[in-house]
Scaffold this motif. Structure first.
Motif, short mmCIF file in Angstrom:
data_model
loop_
_atom_site.label_atom_id
_atom_site.label_comp_id
_atom_site.label_asym_id
_atom_site.label_seq_id
_atom_site.Cartn_x
_atom_site.Cartn_y
_atom_site.Cartn_z
N SER A 82 -5.66 -12.47 21.23
CA SER A 82 -6.33 -12.27 22.52
C SER A 82 -5.69 -11.15 23.32
N TRP A 83 -4.34 -11.07 23.31
CA TRP A 83 -3.67 -9.97 24.01
C TRP A 83 -4.00 -8.65 23.33
N ALA A 134 0.15 -20.08 28.42
CA ALA A 134 -0.52 -19.78 29.68
C ALA A 134 -1.80 -18.98 29.47
N HIS A 135 -1.79 -18.05 28.52
CA HIS A 135 -2.91 -17.13 28.37
C HIS A 135 -3.79 -17.38 27.16
N ASP A 136 -3.23 -17.98 26.12
CA ASP A 136 -3.98 -18.17 24.88
C ASP A 136 -4.29 -19.64 24.61
N GLU A 141 3.38 -8.26 23.86
CA GLU A 141 2.54 -9.36 24.33
C GLU A 141 2.41 -9.29 25.84
N TRP A 142 2.01 -10.40 26.46
CA TRP A 142 1.78 -10.44 27.89
C TRP A 142 3.02 -10.04 28.68
N GLY A 148 4.07 -15.94 26.95
CA GLY A 148 2.78 -16.08 27.61
C GLY A 148 1.71 -16.77 26.80
N THR A 174 -0.84 -7.46 32.99
CA THR A 174 -0.89 -7.93 31.60
C THR A 174 -0.66 -6.83 30.59
N GLN A 204 -7.37 -7.36 24.25
CA GLN A 204 -7.45 -6.92 25.64
C GLN A 204 -6.71 -5.61 25.88
N CYS A 205 -5.53 -5.47 25.28
CA CYS A 205 -4.65 -4.37 25.68
C CYS A 205 -4.60 -3.19 24.71
#
Length: 280
Positions: free
Chosen positions: A212-213, A56-58, A170-171, A53, A177, A216-217
């Motif tokens: 970033s993940w 796509a996400h980072d 991760e994602w 991911g 997510t 967030q998580c």
């Protein structure tokens, strides 16, 4: 949907009603009205891989440096999964790759069918190698997945050629997510995995993630920084910000489009430091 009105007519009223129903999905055709290019198919279970991911996400590109993240010498490595099939290890070795990680398991339902060729093949050409587990915190507990990992290629031995196992967290490619967990719930799940892996092998697993993940998580938890080596994912010319608590990274996955196999990595030190991690 845009409706042009020219007075109040039955046809106009019907169109207006339909416009209200479609966003709610009541007509049964709302998803078909969306641009198919905006929808992503959910991949089959077991098909996840390290860094799936990240783009796509980072994203990709430069990001401000992390301050204390880089040592003077870097040692090239790769990571592979079943997607690579039989790997040309001698080609990688001759190009300067000295260490490798191989996907062993995912959740408690998948084992890499190319694991033997990849794990043994990297060892046979002289590489220091290890294995990784793609975590799915929404399916079973951390301890259960740690056991599955150790039982299916994720163990460790003090032979000087085997790196400690990696928790790839991760994602979620299959759904939400953060796998439906709160930040505290995610930290607890990771701790459960880490504790069990340490109990089974005597080693603290490496944690692979993206900043970033992680923010967030886990709420940017610093709970693992003093015990677990960090493998950071960032496809850019520099690592950028690290997750909380880690003053430096141990490994950096810096691209998914490298030679021979896509995922290439840097170990933050010379070959003697790779050997030191292998020896515990």
């Amino acid at each position: 949907m845009r409706v042009h009105r020219s007075g109040t007519t039955l046809a106009g009223a019907a169109l207006a009603a339909l416009a209200l129903l479609l966003p709610l999905g009541l007509s049964g055709t709302a998803s078909a009205a969306q641009d198919p290019g905006t929808r992503q198919a959910i991949p089959p279970r077991g098909s996840a891989y390290m860094g799936m991911g990240v783009i796509a996400h980072d994203g990709q590109g430069s990001r401000p440096g992390g301050g204390f993240s880089t040592l003077a010498v870097q040692t090239e490595g790769v990571d592979v999964s079943g997607h690579q099939g039989n790997v040309a290890w001698s080609t990688l070795w001759n190009s300067g790759v000295k260490w490798a990680y191989v996907k062993a398991t995912e959740g408690t339902y998948y084992k890499n069918t190319y694991f033997a060729q990849q794990y043994n093949g990297s060892y046979n050409v002289g590489m220091i190698r290890g294995s990784y587990h793609f975590a799915t915190p929404d399916t079973t507990s951390g301890a259960t997945q740690a056991d599955y990992f150790v039982n299916n290629g994720g163990g460790w031995s003090r032979d000087g050629k085997t790196l400690p196992g990696v928790l790839d967290i991760e994602w979620n490619p299959y759904g939400a997510t953060c796998y439906g967990k709160t930040a505290s719930g995610m930290v607890a799940w990771i701790q459960d995995f880490v504790n069990r892996y340490r109990y089974r092998t005597g080693r603290d697993p490496v944690i692979y993630t993206a900043t970033s993940w992680w923010k967030q998580c886990t709420g940017n938890s610093a709970a693992f920084a003093s015990t677990n080596p960090l493998w950071i994912a960032r496809y850019a010319s520099e690592v950028g910000e690290l997750p909380a608590g880690w003053p430096y990274y141990t490994m950096w996955q810096y691209t998914s489009s490298g030679p021979t196999v896509g995922d290439h990595d840097k170990f933050n030190g010379d070959l003697s430091r790779v050997q030191a991690l292998a020896n515990g």
